[in-house]
Enzyme design. Structure first.
Site, PDB file in Angstrom:
ATOM      1  N   LYS A  99      -0.616  69.494  10.591  1.00  0.00           N
ATOM      2  CA  LYS A  99      -0.089  70.722  11.205  1.00  0.00           C
ATOM      3  C   LYS A  99      -0.109  71.882  10.205  1.00  0.00           C
ATOM      4  O   LYS A  99      -0.427  73.019  10.552  1.00  0.00           O
ATOM      5  CB  LYS A  99       1.332  70.481  11.725  1.00  0.00           C
ATOM      6  CG  LYS A  99       1.376  69.433  12.845  1.00  0.00           C
ATOM      7  CD  LYS A  99       2.787  68.901  13.099  1.00  0.00           C
ATOM      8  CE  LYS A  99       2.738  67.620  13.931  1.00  0.00           C
ATOM      9  NZ  LYS A  99       4.019  66.880  13.916  1.00  0.00           N
ATOM     10  N   THR A 136       1.517  63.324   9.680  1.00  0.00           N
ATOM     11  CA  THR A 136       0.981  64.201  10.719  1.00  0.00           C
ATOM     12  C   THR A 136       1.362  65.648  10.406  1.00  0.00           C
ATOM     13  O   THR A 136       0.650  66.572  10.795  1.00  0.00           O
ATOM     14  CB  THR A 136       1.523  63.807  12.111  1.00  0.00           C
ATOM     15  OG1 THR A 136       2.922  63.522  11.987  1.00  0.00           O
ATOM     16  CG2 THR A 136       0.804  62.597  12.652  1.00  0.00           C
ATOM     17  N   LYS A 140       9.758  67.159   6.065  1.00  0.00           N
ATOM     18  CA  LYS A 140       9.582  65.818   6.611  1.00  0.00           C
ATOM     19  C   LYS A 140      10.875  65.056   6.357  1.00  0.00           C
ATOM     20  O   LYS A 140      11.766  65.560   5.675  1.00  0.00           O
ATOM     21  CB  LYS A 140       8.423  65.107   5.904  1.00  0.00           C
ATOM     22  CG  LYS A 140       8.521  65.205   4.364  1.00  0.00           C
ATOM     23  CD  LYS A 140       7.360  64.525   3.650  1.00  0.00           C
ATOM     24  CE  LYS A 140       6.091  65.322   3.710  1.00  0.00           C
ATOM     25  NZ  LYS A 140       4.927  64.584   4.053  1.00  0.00           N
ATOM     26  N   ARG A 141      11.004  63.836   6.909  1.00  0.00           N
ATOM     27  CA  ARG A 141      12.188  63.041   6.606  1.00  0.00           C
ATOM     28  C   ARG A 141      12.339  62.880   5.093  1.00  0.00           C
ATOM     29  O   ARG A 141      11.347  62.847   4.358  1.00  0.00           O
ATOM     30  CB  ARG A 141      12.073  61.663   7.266  1.00  0.00           C
ATOM     31  CG  ARG A 141      12.276  61.693   8.754  1.00  0.00           C
ATOM     32  CD  ARG A 141      13.648  62.182   9.134  1.00  0.00           C
ATOM     33  NE  ARG A 141      14.641  61.159   8.839  1.00  0.00           N
ATOM     34  CZ  ARG A 141      15.393  60.557   9.759  1.00  0.00           C
ATOM     35  NH1 ARG A 141      15.289  60.901  11.026  1.00  0.00           N
ATOM     36  NH2 ARG A 141      16.273  59.639   9.412  1.00  0.00           N
ATOM     37  N   HIS A 153       2.537  51.237  12.279  1.00  0.00           N
ATOM     38  CA  HIS A 153       2.696  52.555  11.638  1.00  0.00           C
ATOM     39  C   HIS A 153       3.166  52.479  10.191  1.00  0.00           C
ATOM     40  O   HIS A 153       3.496  53.510   9.617  1.00  0.00           O
ATOM     41  CB  HIS A 153       3.715  53.402  12.400  1.00  0.00           C
ATOM     42  CG  HIS A 153       3.301  53.788  13.778  1.00  0.00           C
ATOM     43  ND1 HIS A 153       2.718  55.003  14.070  1.00  0.00           N
ATOM     44  CD2 HIS A 153       3.380  53.133  14.948  1.00  0.00           C
ATOM     45  CE1 HIS A 153       2.489  55.071  15.373  1.00  0.00           C
ATOM     46  NE2 HIS A 153       2.874  53.942  15.928  1.00  0.00           N
TER      47      HIS A 153
HETATM   48  O1  H53 Z   1       4.677  57.170  11.768  1.00  0.00           O
HETATM   49  C1  H53 Z   1       3.786  58.276  11.722  1.00  0.00           C
HETATM   50  C2  H53 Z   1       2.958  58.236  10.472  1.00  0.00           C
HETATM   51  C3  H53 Z   1       3.855  58.139   9.248  1.00  0.00           C
HETATM   52  C4  H53 Z   1       4.831  56.991   9.406  1.00  0.00           C
HETATM   53  C5  H53 Z   1       5.603  57.140  10.687  1.00  0.00           C
HETATM   54  C6  H53 Z   1       6.616  56.067  10.982  1.00  0.00           C
HETATM   55  C7  H53 Z   1       7.851  56.442  11.518  1.00  0.00           C
HETATM   56  O2  H53 Z   1       8.113  57.727  11.748  1.00  0.00           O
HETATM   57  C8  H53 Z   1       8.819  55.459  11.817  1.00  0.00           C
HETATM   58  C9  H53 Z   1       8.535  54.139  11.622  1.00  0.00           C
HETATM   59  C10 H53 Z   1       7.306  53.771  11.106  1.00  0.00           C
HETATM   60  O3  H53 Z   1       7.012  52.483  10.956  1.00  0.00           O
HETATM   61  C11 H53 Z   1       6.352  54.735  10.791  1.00  0.00           C
HETATM   62  O4  H53 Z   1       5.687  56.970   8.328  1.00  0.00           O
HETATM   63  O5  H53 Z   1       3.063  57.978   8.103  1.00  0.00           O
HETATM   64  O6  H53 Z   1       2.171  59.397  10.401  1.00  0.00           O
HETATM   65  C12 H53 Z   1       2.931  58.223  12.967  1.00  0.00           C
HETATM   66  O7  H53 Z   1       1.993  57.211  12.900  1.00  0.00           O
END
Ligand code: H53
Length: 835
Positions: free
Chosen positions: A673, A669, A561-562, A370
Site C-alpha cells: 500500500k 501487505t 503495522k501491529r 499465513h
Molecule cells: O497475515 C498477512 C501477512 C502477514 C502476516 C499476517 C498474519 C496475521 O495478521 C495474523 C495471523 C497470521 O498467522 C498471519 O503476519 O505477513 O501479510 C496476510 O497474509
C-alpha cells in the site's frame, strides 16, 4: 404469494436516481423518514446515516439481482471462511464502486455539507487484528470486481479490535462499541437462523438399514443469526455477500427454568450464549488456547457449512456434488474445524459413508497458511476439544489414524515421521495440531509470498510437502487499489487518470504507462506536488490531534503495522536514538530533516510490545523538545491506527519501514500500500518485500540486513548479541543511553526488560542487523536530498506495483485452486440510470 407483485415498482425513483437533484431529495427523505430528524436538529451522525441509506438504496438492486442469479443458476461458489474481516469504513468505498463519488459530493455540497466530514463520521467495523483480516477484506472486494460468485463467512463481533489510547506513553485499551449508533450496511436475516451444538457426549446406534451410526447429544445449543453486508464489485453489477454470524440463545428465555422462578438463571444462560460473538480476540500472530476462541471458531464454521448445505438443497444440487458447487478457502487454521464438521454433517446428518464423505471433504477445502511463527500455530488441548466437540474429536482421531496408515505406507521404517506428522501431538499433554488437520483435509495449501511458500515447504510443513507435493502452491498477497489508491489518495488518482485514463483501477498493470512519464519534468513536479499536499494534510492532522508541529519538507518515515518484536519497531527506535546521539555530539550535523511516524496496536497481553510503544513515546518526549534537535527530528506515535487512519497514512509516506527479521513476515501487505502511493521502501529480504524489490527495481528500494538463510545460519552457529554490543561503539552508546534512564526520567528499571531481551536473547536479531540498517538509513538521507531523483524513484515505485493488486491474487487463486468461472449479473431495470 408474490406472483402478482412486480419485483420493483418503478424504473427510476428517489431510491435509485443518481442525478444531483434526486440525490439531494433522497438524502433529505432519509433524514426525515429513517433518522426521524429535521435538518436543524440533525447531528453529523444523522447526516452520515441519511447519506449511508441513500447509497445503500442505490446498491440494493445489484445485490438482490446477484443473489437471485446465484440462486437460479447455481454457479460454482467460492466460500471464504475467515475469523476476521477488517473491512474499514463502507461509505466511501461503496461510492467509488458505484461511480457515485463525484455526484454525491456535489449533492452534499449543494446541501451545505462536506462529504469528507460525513465520511469521517463512520465508525469502522474493526472485525480483525491486522494483515490477515485486512487481506480477507481486499479479497472479497476483488472477487466481486472479477464477478466471481462468492460468499464470505465470518463472525459478527459485537466489540471489534479495541480502540487505542495513549496515557503517559503507555497503550490503554478501550472497548470498540462500533454498533453504538447502528449499522446501516447490514441486513439481519432472522429467518435464516441455524442451530449449533456444544458439549455433551456421543451415542452409537444401529439405524433402520442396520448401519452403525453415531449421534451427538449436546449439552447446549446456540442459535446463529446471519447479518448480511453487500460487497460491491468496482463498476460491475456484482454485489456479493459478507455473512457474519451472531450468537443468541435459542429462546429469549428458558421457560422451564423461568417457571421454576429462576429468572436470573434463565437470563444468565442467554447471555452466556451471546458471549460467543461478544468480542474479537485482540492477538495477532499468537493463539491463546482459550475455550471461548474455539467456541467462536466452531460456531461460525458450523453455521456457514449448514448454510451452504441449505443453499445447495434450495438449488437442487445433490450433496454428492457439494465439492463441485463450493470451493471453501480456510483463511489460516482458524476455521479448520470445518474439515471435521463437514465430515460430521455428511456422516451423521446426511447418512454418507466414510469414504464418500472424505472424498467430498478433501475436494472441498483449501488452506492458506499465513505464518511460520511457532507461537501462531494453533493447537487445542485434546481435553478441551473433546469436552466442547466430542464428536469432532472422534472424527479427528479417525482421520488421523487413516492418515498415519498412509504415511506408514509411503515412508515405511520412519517412525519419527509418524510422530512429527500426526494430527495429535503426543509429546506431552496431548494437542490437536490444526495446521496438520488443514493439510490432511485440503486439496491445496498455499503460502502468501514466494519466500514464505518456499520456507513453508522447507520448514514447518516440510513433511507434508514430501507427502503431498502436488498440494503446495504460492499465491502472493495483494491489496485493492480501489480502497488504497482511489479512495485514500484522490489527488494521486486524478493525476494518474489525467495521464493514462482510468483503466488502471481495474487493471493495475496499466500503471506501467506512467513509466514513460518519468522523464517529463512537468509530470515529476505534479507528482511531487501531490505528495506534498498529502503530507500537508497529515501535518494538519498531527497538529490537531497530537499537538506536534511536523514539517512537510522533512522525510516522512513511517512504520505502521501491529507492534510485534519480529516487526522490529525497536530497531527503528534504535536508529532514532543513533541520530539523536549524533546530533548531541555534533549540534551542527547536517542531516535531512526527518519525521518518524509510528502507528499500530499491541496485543493487550503482550508486555514487550507495550514496552516498545512506551519507548517510542519516551523518545518522542525527548527529541521533540530538545532545542539541539530543533526541526531535524520529530517523532510521533499516531494513536489508534486502524483502516480509516491507514488511508491517511499510506499516501503521505516518503519512506516505508518494512524491517522484519528475514523469514518472519509471511508477506506483509502494508508494504504494498505504501509503495503504490509512491513511498520508497527500506526493508529486509522478507515476505513480499522480495517481490516488491524485483518489481520496482533494486535501485528504487533500500535493502539492508541478513537474508532468511543467513538468519538461520547465524542462529545455528550460536548467535551472541553481546558481540555486537561490544563490537559497535555507536550501538553501545544507544543501548547505554536507554539503560541510563535518559528516556525515563532517570528510571533505570523501566526499559530493562527490553534491553535484557536484546542483550541476552535477541531472537529477532535486532543487534545483528543494526549496523546494516544504520548505513542504509544514511543512503536514504543522501537520496532524499536529491529531490528530483527521489521523485523519479517514487514514480517508478507507483508505476510498477501492478502485480500487487488483489485482483491478480484472486486470479491466481482462481486458476490454481478454485476454478470458479465469472458470472455476469444482469440488472435490467438499472441499466438506464447506470449508463
Ligand atoms: O497475515 C498477512 C501477512 C502477514 C502476516 C499476517 C498474519 C496475521 O495478521 C495474523 C495471523 C497470521 O498467522 C498471519 O503476519 O505477513 O501479510 C496476510 O497474509
Amino acid at each position: 404469494m408474490t406472483g402478482i407483485l412486480p419485483n420493483k415498482p418503478r424504473i427510476e425513483d428517489d431510491r435509485t436516481g443518481i442525478d444531483i437533484d434526486t440525490l439531494k431529495r433522497a438524502f433529505l427523505d432519509n433524514l426525515f423518514y429513517i433518522q426521524a430528524k429535521f435538518p436543524k436538529v440533525s447531528t453529523k451522525n444523522d447526516y452520515y446515516m441519511a447519506l449511508a441509506y441513500t447509497v445503500r438504496d442505490r446498491l440494493l438492486n445489484r445485490w438482490l439481482h446477484t443473489n437471485q442469479t446465484y440462486l437460479e443458476r447455481a454457479p460454482r461458489i467460492v466460500a471464504y471462511l475467515s475469523a476476521e474481516f477488517l473491512m474499514g469504513p463502507h461509505l466511501g468505498n461503496n461510492l467509488i464502486d458505484l461511480g457515485l463519488y463525484e455526484p454525491v459530493k456535489q449533492a452534499i455540497a449543494e446541501l451545505g455539507l462536506d462529504l469528507n466530514e460525513l465520511l469521517e463520521q463512520e465508525e469502522e467495523p474493526g472485525l480483525g487484528n491486522g494483515g490477515l483480516g485486512r487481506l480477507a477484506a481486499c479479497y472479497i472486494d476483488s472477487l466481486a470486481t472479477l464477478e466471481i460468485p462468492s460468499v464470505a463467512y465470518g463472525i459478527r463481533y459485537e466489540y471489534g479490535i479495541f480502540d487505542q489510547e495513549i496515557k503517559d506513553g503507555w497503550q490503554v485499551e478501550v472497548t470498540d462499541r462500533w454498533l453504538r449508533y447502528g449499522n446501516p450496511w447490514e441486513v439481519v436475516r432472522p429467518e435464516s437462523e441455524l442451530m449449533v451444538k456444544f458439549g455433551g457426549h456421543t451415542e452409537t446406534f444401529i439405524d433402520e438399514y442396520g448401519v452403525y451410526r453415531v449421534q451427538w447429544v449436546p449439552y447446549k445449543v446456540v442459535k446463529g443469526v446471519p447479518y448480511d453486508t453487500p460487497i460491491l464489485g468496482f463498476k460491475t453489477n456484482t454485489a456479493n455477500t459478507l455473512r457474519l454470524w451472531k450468537a443468541e440463545a435459542p429462546e429469549s428465555f428458558d421457560f422451564a427454568v423461568f417457571n421454576q422462578g429462576d429468572y436470573f438463571g434463565a437470563v444468565h444462560q442467554k447471555s452466556e450464549s451471546e458471549n460467543i460473538t461478544k468480542v474479537l480476540y485482540p492477538n495477532d500472530e499468537t493463539y491463546q488456547g482459550k475455550q471461548l476462541r474455539l467456541e467462536q471458531q466452531y460456531f461460525f464454521v458450523s453455521c456457514s457449512l449448514q448454510d451452504m448445505i441449505r443453499l445447495a438443497k434450495m438449488q437442487g444440487v445433490a450433496l454428492e456434488r457439494f465439492h463441485e458447487h463450493f470451493a471453501i478457502q480456510l483463511n489460516d487454521t482458524h476455521p479448520t474445524i470445518a474439515i471435521a464438521e463437514l465430515m460430521r454433517l455428511l456422516l451423521d446428518e446426511h447418512g454418507f459413508d466414510w469414504d464418500r464423505a472424505w472424498d467430498i471433504t478433501t475436494k472441498t477445502f483449501a488452506y492458506t497458511n499465513h505464518t511460520l511463527l511457532p507461537e501462531a500455530l494453533e493447537r487445542w488441548s485434546v481435553a478441551m476439544l473433546g469436552g466442547l466437540l466430542p464428536r469432532h474429536l472422534e472424527l479427528i482421531y479417525e482421520i488421523n489414524s487413516r492418515f498415519l496408515d498412509e504415511v506408514r505406507i509411503k515412508f515405511f521404517e520412519d517412525p519419527d515421521r509418524i510422530a512429527r506428522m500426526s494430527i495429535i501431538d503426543e509429546s506431552g499433554e496431548r494437542y490437536v495440531r490444526m495446521a496438520h488437520l488443514a493439510c490432511v483435509g485440503s486439496y491445496a495449501i498455499n503460502g502468501v509470498a514466494e519466500l514464505h511458500s518456499r520456507l513453508l515447504k522447507q520448514t514447518v510443513l516440510h513433511d507434508f510437502y514430501e507427502m503431498y507435493p502436488e498440494k503446495f502452491v504460492n499465491v502472493t498477497n495483494g491489496v485493492t487499489p480501489r480502497r488504497f489508491i482511489a479512495l485514500s489518495n484522490p489527488r494521486l488518482t486524478s493525476l494518474i487518470t489525467s495521464k493514462i485514463g482510468d483503466g488502471w483501477l481495474k487493471n493495475l498493470g496499466e500503471l506501467r504507462k506512467l513509466e514513460s512519464l518519468v522523464d517529463d519534468a512537468g509530470f515529476r513536479n505534479d507528482f511531487y506536488q501531490v505528495k506534498q499536499a498529502v503530507k500537508q494534510d497529515l501535518a494538519d492532522y498531527v497538529r490537531a490531534n497530537h499537538g506536534v508541529e511536523i514539517n512537510p519538507e522533512s522525510i516522512y518515515d513511517i512504520q505502521a503495522k501491529r507492534i510485534h518484536e519480529y516487526k522490529r519497531q525497536h530497531l527503528n527506535a534504535l536508529y532514532i536514538i543513533t541520530l539523536y546521539n549524533r546530533l548531541k555530539a555534533n549540534p551542527s550535523l547536517d542531516i535531512a530533516p526527518r519525521t518518524f511516524l509510528f502507528g499500530g496496536k499491541a496485543a493487550p497481553g503482550y508486555y514487550m510490545a507495550k514496552l516498545i510503544v512506551k519507548l517510542i513515546n519516551s523518545i518522542a518526549d525527548v527529541t521533540n523538545s530538545d532545542p539541539d534537535v530543533g526541526d531535524r527530528i520529530k517523532v510521533v506515535f499516531l494513536t489508534d491506527y486502524n483502516v480509516k487512519f491507514a488511508q491517511r497514512v499510506y499516501p503521505a509516506a516518503n519512506l516505508s519501514e518494512q524491517i522484519s527479521t528475514a523469514g518472519k513476515e509471511a508477506s506483509g501487505t502494508g508494504n504494498m500500500k505504501f509503495s503504490m502511493n509512491g513511498a520508497l521502501t527500506i526493508g529486509t529480504l522478507d515476505g513480499a518485500n522480495v517481490e516488491i524489490r524485483e518489481a520496482v527495481g533494486a535501485e528504487n528500494f533500500f535493502l539492508f540486513g541478513m537474508t532468511a538463510e543467513e538468519v538461520l545460519a547465524k542462529k545455528a552457529e550460536g548467535y551472541n548479541p553481546w558481540d555486537y554490543y561490544h563490537g559497535n561503539d555507536e550501538l553501545k552508546g544507544v543501548l547505554d543511553r536507554i539503560a541510563s534512564g535518559f528516556f525515563s526520567h532517570g528510571d533505570t528499571e523501566l526499559f530493562k526488560p527490553l534491553l535484557d531481551s536484546l542483550l541476552y536473547q535477541d531472537i529477532f536479531m535486532v543487534l545483528a542487523d543494526y549496523q546494516s540498517y544504520v548505513e542504509c538509513q544514511e543512503r536514504v538521507d543522501g537520496a532524499f536530498r536529491d529531490r528530483d531523483n527521489w521523485t523519479r524513484m517514487s514514480i517508478l515505485n507507483a508505476a510498477r506495483m501492478g502485480h500487487f493488486s488483489s485482483d491478480r491474487s484472486i486470479r491466481d487463486y482462481l486458476s490454481q485452486i478454485w476454478k470458479a468461472p465469472a458470472v455476469k449479473i444482469d440488472v435490467p431495470e438499472y441499466s438506464q440510470s447506470n449508463g
